[in-house]
Design a protein around this motif. Structure first.
Motif, PDB file in Angstrom:
ATOM      1  N   UNK A 223     117.651  18.683  79.818  1.00  0.00           N
ATOM      2  CA  UNK A 223     117.854  17.591  80.762  1.00  0.00           C
ATOM      3  C   UNK A 223     116.848  17.631  81.900  1.00  0.00           C
ATOM      4  N   UNK A 224     116.764  16.558  82.680  1.00  0.00           N
ATOM      5  CA  UNK A 224     115.821  16.476  83.788  1.00  0.00           C
ATOM      6  C   UNK A 224     116.193  17.426  84.915  1.00  0.00           C
ATOM      7  N   UNK A 225     115.204  17.788  85.717  1.00  0.00           N
ATOM      8  CA  UNK A 225     115.427  18.692  86.839  1.00  0.00           C
ATOM      9  C   UNK A 225     116.518  18.145  87.766  1.00  0.00           C
ATOM     10  N   UNK A 226     117.422  18.985  88.144  1.00  0.00           N
ATOM     11  CA  UNK A 226     118.532  18.564  88.998  1.00  0.00           C
ATOM     12  C   UNK A 226     119.746  18.102  88.223  1.00  0.00           C
ATOM     13  N   UNK A 227     119.563  17.808  86.936  1.00  0.00           N
ATOM     14  CA  UNK A 227     120.676  17.360  86.106  1.00  0.00           C
ATOM     15  C   UNK A 227     120.750  18.178  84.812  1.00  0.00           C
ATOM     16  N   UNK A 228     120.238  19.395  84.869  1.00  0.00           N
ATOM     17  CA  UNK A 228     120.156  20.194  83.661  1.00  0.00           C
ATOM     18  C   UNK A 228     121.520  20.742  83.240  1.00  0.00           C
ATOM     19  N   UNK A 229     121.657  20.849  81.941  1.00  0.00           N
ATOM     20  CA  UNK A 229     122.866  21.413  81.340  1.00  0.00           C
ATOM     21  C   UNK A 229     122.491  22.696  80.625  1.00  0.00           C
ATOM     22  N   UNK A 230     123.319  23.730  80.782  1.00  0.00           N
ATOM     23  CA  UNK A 230     123.081  24.998  80.103  1.00  0.00           C
ATOM     24  C   UNK A 230     123.753  24.962  78.729  1.00  0.00           C
ATOM     25  N   UNK A 231     122.964  25.231  77.674  1.00  0.00           N
ATOM     26  CA  UNK A 231     123.506  25.221  76.310  1.00  0.00           C
ATOM     27  C   UNK A 231     123.097  26.503  75.586  1.00  0.00           C
ATOM     28  N   UNK A 232     123.836  26.907  74.562  1.00  0.00           N
ATOM     29  CA  UNK A 232     123.491  28.126  73.819  1.00  0.00           C
ATOM     30  C   UNK A 232     122.189  27.946  73.034  1.00  0.00           C
ATOM     31  N   UNK A 233     121.440  29.031  72.915  1.00  0.00           N
ATOM     32  CA  UNK A 233     120.268  29.052  72.038  1.00  0.00           C
ATOM     33  C   UNK A 233     120.732  29.220  70.594  1.00  0.00           C
ATOM     34  N   UNK A 234     119.980  28.645  69.663  1.00  0.00           N
ATOM     35  CA  UNK A 234     120.353  28.740  68.251  1.00  0.00           C
ATOM     36  C   UNK A 234     119.996  30.096  67.664  1.00  0.00           C
ATOM     37  N   UNK A 235     118.974  30.732  68.207  1.00  0.00           N
ATOM     38  CA  UNK A 235     118.572  32.058  67.756  1.00  0.00           C
ATOM     39  C   UNK A 235     117.688  32.685  68.820  1.00  0.00           C
ATOM     40  N   UNK A 236     117.467  33.990  68.682  1.00  0.00           N
ATOM     41  CA  UNK A 236     116.629  34.736  69.623  1.00  0.00           C
ATOM     42  C   UNK A 236     115.672  35.618  68.840  1.00  0.00           C
ATOM     43  N   UNK A 237     114.419  35.654  69.286  1.00  0.00           N
ATOM     44  CA  UNK A 237     113.417  36.529  68.679  1.00  0.00           C
ATOM     45  C   UNK A 237     113.260  37.781  69.545  1.00  0.00           C
ATOM     46  N   UNK A 238     113.276  38.938  68.913  1.00  0.00           N
ATOM     47  CA  UNK A 238     113.111  40.194  69.652  1.00  0.00           C
ATOM     48  C   UNK A 238     112.121  41.094  68.933  1.00  0.00           C
ATOM     49  N   UNK A 239     111.550  41.986  69.704  1.00  0.00           N
ATOM     50  CA  UNK A 239     110.610  42.974  69.183  1.00  0.00           C
ATOM     51  C   UNK A 239     111.047  44.345  69.671  1.00  0.00           C
ATOM     52  N   UNK A 240     110.985  45.340  68.806  1.00  0.00           N
ATOM     53  CA  UNK A 240     111.290  46.720  69.186  1.00  0.00           C
ATOM     54  C   UNK A 240     110.098  47.604  68.837  1.00  0.00           C
ATOM     55  N   UNK A 241     109.664  48.389  69.809  1.00  0.00           N
ATOM     56  CA  UNK A 241     108.532  49.297  69.629  1.00  0.00           C
ATOM     57  C   UNK A 241     108.992  50.698  70.008  1.00  0.00           C
ATOM     58  N   UNK A 242     108.961  51.621  69.065  1.00  0.00           N
ATOM     59  CA  UNK A 242     109.460  52.977  69.272  1.00  0.00           C
ATOM     60  C   UNK A 242     108.324  53.897  69.693  1.00  0.00           C
ATOM     61  N   UNK A 243     108.526  54.619  70.779  1.00  0.00           N
ATOM     62  CA  UNK A 243     107.593  55.653  71.222  1.00  0.00           C
ATOM     63  C   UNK A 243     108.326  56.985  71.307  1.00  0.00           C
ATOM     64  N   UNK A 244     107.618  58.063  70.991  1.00  0.00           N
ATOM     65  CA  UNK A 244     108.230  59.390  71.025  1.00  0.00           C
ATOM     66  C   UNK A 244     107.685  60.265  72.144  1.00  0.00           C
ATOM     67  N   UNK A 245     106.638  59.832  72.806  1.00  0.00           N
ATOM     68  CA  UNK A 245     106.045  60.647  73.860  1.00  0.00           C
ATOM     69  C   UNK A 245     105.877  59.848  75.141  1.00  0.00           C
TER      70      UNK A 245
ATOM     71  N   UNK B 242     124.228  36.298  70.855  1.00  0.00           N
ATOM     72  CA  UNK B 242     125.492  35.581  71.011  1.00  0.00           C
ATOM     73  C   UNK B 242     125.679  35.038  72.433  1.00  0.00           C
ATOM     74  N   UNK B 243     124.844  35.497  73.366  1.00  0.00           N
ATOM     75  CA  UNK B 243     125.002  35.100  74.768  1.00  0.00           C
ATOM     76  C   UNK B 243     123.679  34.649  75.377  1.00  0.00           C
ATOM     77  N   UNK B 244     122.810  34.046  74.567  1.00  0.00           N
ATOM     78  CA  UNK B 244     121.528  33.538  75.053  1.00  0.00           C
ATOM     79  C   UNK B 244     121.635  32.039  75.309  1.00  0.00           C
ATOM     80  N   UNK B 245     121.022  31.594  76.392  1.00  0.00           N
ATOM     81  CA  UNK B 245     121.148  30.193  76.798  1.00  0.00           C
ATOM     82  C   UNK B 245     119.794  29.610  77.186  1.00  0.00           C
ATOM     83  N   UNK B 246     119.741  28.287  77.189  1.00  0.00           N
ATOM     84  CA  UNK B 246     118.592  27.546  77.679  1.00  0.00           C
ATOM     85  C   UNK B 246     119.108  26.343  78.453  1.00  0.00           C
ATOM     86  N   UNK B 247     118.193  25.576  79.036  1.00  0.00           N
ATOM     87  CA  UNK B 247     118.580  24.408  79.831  1.00  0.00           C
ATOM     88  C   UNK B 247     117.955  23.147  79.249  1.00  0.00           C
TER      89      UNK B 247
END
Length: 388
Positions: free
Chosen positions: A140-162, A133-138
């Motif tokens: 536009x050209x360098x120096x004139x970039x606009x920050x906009x929300x990302x449409x989705x985010x990919x995540x990975x979770x790896x569980x370790x017990x030791x 809900x709070x991920x962003x990207x940029x």
């Protein structure tokens, strides 16, 4: 949760080796022949999970190399490291740790182990939801970039017990993909924003586990007490050093490095930046590689604890903490204190700073709440503080 966001810039094969080396071979005991290395999720900007699947080692390495695990689509071409520029960050990682005494309790009791698994999964789910809900990207050209929300985010979770040393150490490697869809193409996740959010993320992960009602009830059924402020199991804290071989090594390394620094800088006092650098070196020095362990199951850990004086029959039960719900807290008071802490911490701060303090203050009150209840209260208090 300890530590902050780190960026991984190596290829997928290196990322796979990194994950496999961050535990002992005792962890193989828990895999039960499964082939999935990581849990992959796509979450949209509304915080809804739109895809979830397990990744085998090859699929995980491909994801790190910017190949979409579900479609096979290339999400870009990572820049390799050169003499001047660093390589492209492949993912950003935060580790969802638990207090050592909770890992010990999980090693002693299968029911606690299951409850802790659920609490960690809830913490990861809340972090994942909020990040999307709070991920962003940029754009536009360098120096004139606009920050906009990302449409989705990919995540990975790896569980370790030791841990690498073969001790009980329940932790989740939570990795955030640096490629996000926005404005019709794959773009780079704005990691500068992510770094500003990391305090709020750490506070959220710790709060969900410390406030988890099911985990607290399961521990209580075994005569153990979850401290709702620290997240520690009060009766088992004394055994933390027994199951912290790696921590002892880091402490020795840090003392040696501090002495060397003081010798090289007579009359100077190490500031926070220097201390952070020394701590990083202390952890990195002589970091053990993946190695066989004779602590392949809970019976071996129990034996080691018994030799250190653990006896469930004579364990002194801590006084039961007062049960506090979020309904018992004053939203206005929490909001006011969060603003005070933000102002005291620096002359400039962001909404993420406020949210971090709201979450930590809620935890400090010892509130027990479901993830949904906690989320709603933190959001309400944060909005109130922002309005003020």
């Amino acid at each position: 949760m300890k530590g902050g966001v780190t960026l991984f810039r190596g290829p997928g094969t290196a990322a796979r080796r990194y994950l496999e080396s961050d535990r002992s071979t005792a962890d193989d005991y828990y895999l039960e022949g499964g082939t999935a290395l990581a849990d992959f999720t796509i979450t949209n900007a509304a915080g809804e999970v739109v895809a979830n699947t397990g990744l085998d080692p090859e699929q995980y390495a491909g994801w790190v190399d910017w190949v979409h695990p579900l479609t096979g689509e290339r999400m870009g071409i990572p820049r390799e490291a050169g003499e001047i520029r660093k390589g492209s960050p492949r993912f950003a990682e935060m580790v969802v740790n638990t207090p050592k005494s909770l890992s010990i309790a999980a090693a002693l009791h299968p029911e606690v182990s299951d409850a802790l698994d659920a609490a960690q999964q809830d913490a990861v789910a809340e972090i994942r939801r909020w990040l999307a809900q709070h991920a962003y990207t940029r754009v536009g050209p360098r120096g004139e970039q606009e920050i906009i929300p990302a449409e989705s985010v990919q995540t990975v979770a790896v569980v370790h017990r030791t841990s690498r040393a073969g001790d009980p150490h329940r932790h989740v490697h939570f990795q955030i993909g640096t490629r996000v869809p926005a404005a019709g193409k794959w773009r780079a996740l704005d990691t500068a924003v992510l770094f500003k959010q990391q305090g709020a993320i750490r506070a959220l992960g710790a709060a969900v586990i410390a406030a988890h009602p099911h985990l607290a009830a399961t521990l209580d059924a075994h005569g153990l007490t979850l401290d709702p402020v620290t997240g520690e199991v009060t009766e088992l804290e004394t055994f933390n050093p027994v199951m912290s071989k790696r921590a002892h090594q880091v402490e020795r390394n840090l003392k040696r490095l501090e002495a060397e620094w003081e010798s090289a800088h007579p009359g100077e006092e190490a500031g926070p930046v220097v201390r952070a650098r020394l701590l990083h070196k202390a952890w990195a020095h002589e970091r053990p590689n993946k190695k066989p362990s004779d602590l392949g199951d809970e019976d071996a850990w129990k034996q080691e604890l018994v030799e250190a004086g653990y006896n469930p029959e004579t364990l002194t039960r801590a006084p039961a903490p007062e049960r506090v719900s979020v309904d018992d807290l004053s939203v206005q008071e929490v909001a006011n204190r969060a603003l005070d802490r933000s102002a005291a911490g620096g002359s400039t701060w962001t909404v993420h700073t406020i949210r971090e303090h709201v979450t930590r203050i809620t935890t400090d009150h010892g509130a027990q709440a479901t993830p949904t209840e906690l989320r709603e209260f933190v959001q309400l208090a944060t909005d109130l503080a922002i309005g003020d």
